[in-house]
Design an enzyme around this catalytic site. Sequence first.
Site, PDB file in Angstrom:
ATOM      1  N   ASN A 152      -5.395 -11.287   4.749  1.00  0.00           N
ATOM      2  CA  ASN A 152      -4.412 -11.991   4.384  1.00  0.00           C
ATOM      3  C   ASN A 152      -4.924 -13.669   4.671  1.00  0.00           C
ATOM      4  O   ASN A 152      -4.024 -14.364   5.260  1.00  0.00           O
ATOM      5  CB  ASN A 152      -3.198 -11.591   5.137  1.00  0.00           C
ATOM      6  CG  ASN A 152      -2.023 -12.290   4.506  1.00  0.00           C
ATOM      7  OD1 ASN A 152      -2.038 -12.586   3.154  1.00  0.00           O
ATOM      8  ND2 ASN A 152      -1.111 -12.450   5.189  1.00  0.00           N
ATOM      9  N   GLY A 161      19.111   9.580  -2.415  1.00  0.00           N
ATOM     10  CA  GLY A 161      19.631   8.508  -3.218  1.00  0.00           C
ATOM     11  C   GLY A 161      21.027   8.967  -3.822  1.00  0.00           C
ATOM     12  O   GLY A 161      20.651   8.965  -5.454  1.00  0.00           O
ATOM     13  N   ARG A 214     -19.522  -9.313  -2.658  1.00  0.00           N
ATOM     14  CA  ARG A 214     -19.243 -10.695  -2.069  1.00  0.00           C
ATOM     15  C   ARG A 214     -19.728 -11.681  -3.101  1.00  0.00           C
ATOM     16  O   ARG A 214     -19.723 -12.806  -2.712  1.00  0.00           O
ATOM     17  CB  ARG A 214     -19.447 -10.710  -0.884  1.00  0.00           C
ATOM     18  CG  ARG A 214     -18.418  -9.795   0.369  1.00  0.00           C
ATOM     19  CD  ARG A 214     -18.979 -10.131   1.660  1.00  0.00           C
ATOM     20  NE  ARG A 214     -18.183  -9.155   2.596  1.00  0.00           N
ATOM     21  CZ  ARG A 214     -17.299  -9.633   3.101  1.00  0.00           C
ATOM     22  NH1 ARG A 214     -16.445 -10.945   2.820  1.00  0.00           N
ATOM     23  NH2 ARG A 214     -16.358  -8.595   3.979  1.00  0.00           N
ATOM     24  N   ASP A 238      17.868   4.300   1.939  1.00  0.00           N
ATOM     25  CA  ASP A 238      18.316   4.088   0.136  1.00  0.00           C
ATOM     26  C   ASP A 238      17.948   2.669  -0.170  1.00  0.00           C
ATOM     27  O   ASP A 238      17.986   2.575  -1.345  1.00  0.00           O
ATOM     28  CB  ASP A 238      19.603   4.528   0.047  1.00  0.00           C
ATOM     29  CG  ASP A 238      19.818   6.062   0.493  1.00  0.00           C
ATOM     30  OD1 ASP A 238      18.925   6.802   0.318  1.00  0.00           O
ATOM     31  OD2 ASP A 238      21.241   6.505   0.682  1.00  0.00           O
ATOM     32  N   GLU A 269     -11.334 -10.600  15.672  1.00  0.00           N
ATOM     33  CA  GLU A 269     -13.022 -10.442  15.917  1.00  0.00           C
ATOM     34  C   GLU A 269     -13.372 -12.026  16.365  1.00  0.00           C
ATOM     35  O   GLU A 269     -14.400 -12.124  17.010  1.00  0.00           O
ATOM     36  CB  GLU A 269     -13.461  -9.750  14.923  1.00  0.00           C
ATOM     37  CG  GLU A 269     -13.018 -10.449  13.361  1.00  0.00           C
ATOM     38  CD  GLU A 269     -13.677  -9.704  12.052  1.00  0.00           C
ATOM     39  OE1 GLU A 269     -14.504  -8.658  12.600  1.00  0.00           O
ATOM     40  OE2 GLU A 269     -13.358 -10.029  11.146  1.00  0.00           O
TER      41      GLU A 269
END
Length: 782
Positions: A532, A209, A472, A166, A630
């Site tokens: 990221n 909830g 790109r 919750d 990679e």
Amino acid sequence: MQDTKKFIENLSGAGKSIGVLTSGGDAQGMNAAVRAVVRMGIYVGAKVFFIHEGYQGMVDGGDNIKEASWESVSSMLQVGGTVIGSARCKDFRTHEGRLRAALNLVQRGITNLCVIGGDGSLTGANLFREEWSGLLDELVQSGQISEEAAQTHSALHIVGMVGSIDNDFCGTDMTIGTDSALHRIIEVVDAIMTTAQSHQRTFVLEVMGRHCGYLALVSALACGADWVLIPEMPPKDGWEEQMCHKLSESRLRGSRLNIIIVAEGATDRHRNPISSNAVKDLVVRCLGFDTRVTILGHVQRGGTPSAFDRILASRMGVEAVLALLEVSPGTPACVVSLCGNQAVRLPLMECVQMTQEVQKAMDEKRFEEAVKLRGRSFENNLNTYKLLSHRKRNAELPRSSFNVAVLNVGAPAAGMNAAVRSAVRVGITEGHTVFAVSDGFEGFSKGQIKEFKWGDVGGWTGQGGSLLGTKRTLPAKHIDKIAEQMRIHNINALLVIGGFEAFESLLQLVDARSRYEEFCVPMCMLPATISNNVSGTDLSIGADTSLNAIVETCDRIKQSASGTKRRVFIIETMGGYCGYLATVGGLASGADAAYIYEEPFDIRDLQSNVEHLTEKMKTSIQRGLVLRNENSSENYTTDFIYQLYSEEGKGVFDCRKNVLGHMQQGGAPSPFDRNFGTKIAAKAMQWISKKLKEFYREGRVFANTEDSACLLGMRRRALVFQPVIQLKDETDFVHRIPKEQWWLRLRPLMKILAKYKTSYDVSDSGQLEHIVRLRAKDNSAI
């Protein structure tokens, strides 16, 4: 942070015994927390005991309290619920029950408890701690333990972790299990939307909830629901008419479905319950719409934990053990918690009292205060939902005469569409004309620019990829044409949503300001990339969805390896030169190693990993999982590592390799990415409005200061606007990564949990903070 660094090597758990239990309602991720406590405890030299069936097991003793081994928590990470069991315990509420529990702990030398549960479980633990010396006196007097034993075990130390779907515990942004429960809800909502659309139906969804509306609120935000009912902020009187008006308006605009989300504890302003069936009857009576009710029930508690919950629980489990190692007799019982992206320790009873105050405020109808007490995360979710859901009529909108363009740049990332939807709608609410640009800067140069209205972004939150299209291409290539299009459409501000290319694009546009006045406008970038790898932010839109894809695949691969035994899988992840996906994916899937560019490795490291796996094959865990980013090494390729492991492991284990590829980029966005994209886009559009007013002079917008071209990122605990020019120095442009990356601090954690001896800087830990009460409006929170 302290001046002197503090390392795990200097902390010892020798001679200490830690008991770990899960109590109250189960939550996905509890097992990851148990696993982290057990492994970290053993790593520092302590003994760790499972206390099965929660407090009931502590009271009953016997086989319910068993010493844990390293292998005993293997394969727990991906399992939902709690493997060591949980039970509601009446006995522990009695003095007699707690006396028996104290005896069972003393007999096994346990004076450190790690409790994973909700506020009830944690309050019980604190009471037990306060009574401890009195309980031991009683046990001495009745002759059940010796004076010496009472002396040796004179203090009970407690650290809590909040496991509750919750998210109803004050002081923490996210509790263990909440993100997974949102995954279950969103999976259901996405499925329901397709059938609702087919039949032009209205669906009323009831989510869990009873006292907290977090799940209802965030799932409403994540799926763009038409209406949400939560206990903390009951609707104003006359809401029935308002809701029906909104539903019929949305149908008139061409929508074929309506979604209403109701928290099970929803009430009106007079505290009368509002049930999902009552909402359905209301819609049928007033509008005659074909309406169905779906009650999600215990589905929300089930299933495998999400990547976020596994990482959260693993970090919390390690932090809990550190807290127990550093505890002194005068330290109050603490709860380890998450604030933004930062692990913190807070006094347990301060959090419990504040949680109880929320309920009191709701009972006394002080709803605004209840929302504030819930904390900054809850309040910001509610404000964003209000901003996006209540479409004003044109006559009520402020008219700004400003034109704002929104575009996607770089590779697609799940959550981009949620961000575009939020930006368009908040822009319209702010009175601007919002233009959407197709195919990034390439489309911009060709004039693929179209005004977007409120309804044009309906249903976008749940869509993966980039519906606007993304490329790109950087603007420098077409700078003349882009400037011309800015002039033709009179664009007064830019919102760019994308990854590293978006960052480079903004830098190029800022650089072009001296030559083209058209670019002297406010510009904001939102980081959206699965890798990221953008400076100025700890997290990017799309990375969470990608992590979940990696973790789901790793789970299946581990299952396959468990069946065949003695098998090691080498898995290649995306990320360019950024090792975020490999490292955090490795932590969430229980990998043995993760090779990344940021932490150079050589043949000796590969050899030591092979030896480590050879040793592991002698135990009951006869499988291995190795992740490789990679671009982690030019020469130690995935094929090379696969061949090396195959050769060196001959006769001990065999090898398989798997390149995950573009599956990491696709799929429906996770609840976190939908929510994060929605919130930061809304915040960015409000910033743009502020800057437009600030830079409006003599009938035109002119902005050429550093702070008029910013990136909005999440830094530790807050959302911050940072001038892109200032982020230039923080960036390695050759490898397209930030020079400093916070998640590298998680790598030792992954190694420790995989049984490697390593150095771990814990200087960031150990600060007991106090809960901040009724904050002044803090807009920097996420």
